[in-house]
Structure formats: C-alpha cells, structure tokens
Design a protein around this motif. Structure first.
Motif: not given
Length: 174
Positions: A160-168
C-alpha cells in the motif's frame, strides 16, 4: 506464481492456524510473497500417511509446480504411550522421519528456550502461544538456511505504501 510453503503433519500442524499458531504466523510473515498451504491430519501416524499421501497432497503444489519448501511433522502419534489410544500407535521400532535431524533440532530448540516443556506445550504435546512462537522462530531460521526468506522472495503485488496516491494505477503496470 507465488512459491508455496506446504505444512504437512499431524495435530501440531493441523492446529498451526489456530489463534497464535505457528502456521498462521508463517502465512502472515510471507504475505504477498508465498502461499502457506495447510495439510494437517490430526491423529494420523506415518503408516496411515503413506497410504493417503497422494490424496493429502493433491493441489498443494498448484499448477503442477513443486512446493518451494515443505515441513513434515509426523511421529508423535506413532509413539503414543501404550496406555493411550492403540488405534494409531506404531511403536518405537517403526518410526518414519523425512528428516530426523531437522525435527530433532526444532524440538531441541523448544526445550532449550523453555525452562520447562509444560510452559511451551498445553498438554505435553500441543503448543501454547509461547511454544508456537518458539517453533515459528525455529522454522523461520530453518527456511532462511535454505534460502526461503522475506529478503529472497519478492512481493507479487505492491504494498500500500508503495502506491503513488497521485497516480495509483501506475503501480499495477507490468
């Protein structure tokens, strides 16, 4: 495909996914890296296991690939005391061990780590949460010694923490 770790044994294995069990701890430890497959046969002795081995292990490997590692924990029912159940008792002269040294080392570690066997075992055989923790630690050491570890296995999906919230969605591209 994720590698598989197969837990194969009698009641100590069957109960390993109970709350605080060593099997459940392994599944949690290797989350997203390996599938932990339970093949517990409470009450079975080695003679019975040899008769049902193919059925018991059916599907454990998955897609025809061999498991990456297998724990084998049988023998306690073979050695049941003469005054106990005679149904599954084999007797000390007919033991079958897949790797007696590994089994001996794991059980020795439990005895060495505990002041008293009763602290680690609820009924002098099945593990308490304390015994499960000791056994889990020893199984991990053994698995690491053959190259099966969190560091050697990759996660098959991003954390989860490796996923970019701006470009999931970018995290899921191959």
């Amino acid at each position: 495909m994720r590698p598989r770790l197969v837990l194969f044994g009698a009641s100590i294995t069957e109960q390993s996914f109970a709350s605080g069990g060593w099997g459940a701890a392994l599944a949690h430890h290797f989350v997203r890296q390996a599938d932990v497959v339970l093949r517990g046969l409470s009450g079975y002795n080695t003679r019975w296991v040899l008769k049902v081995l193919d059925r018991a292990m059916e599907g454990a490997a998955g897609r025809g690939a061999d498991p990456a590692a297998v724990t084998v924990l049988f023998g306690s029912n073979d050695a049941s005391l003469p005054d106990r159940s005679q149904v599954n008792r084999i007797g000390s002269t007919r033991y079958l061990y897949a790797d007696p040294l590994i089994g001996f080392l794991l059980l020795t570690a439990i005895l060495d780590a505990a002041d008293n066997l009763i602290i680690s075992c609820s009924d002098r055989l099945h593990f308490t949460p304390f015994g499960n923790k000791i056994f889990f630690d020893e199984v991990l050491k053994t698995l690491e010694s053959i190259g099966f570890s969190q560091h050697s296995l990759r996660s098959d999906l991003p954390l989860y923490h490796e996923i970019d919230p701006k470009d999931p969605l970018k995290a899921f591209e191959i």
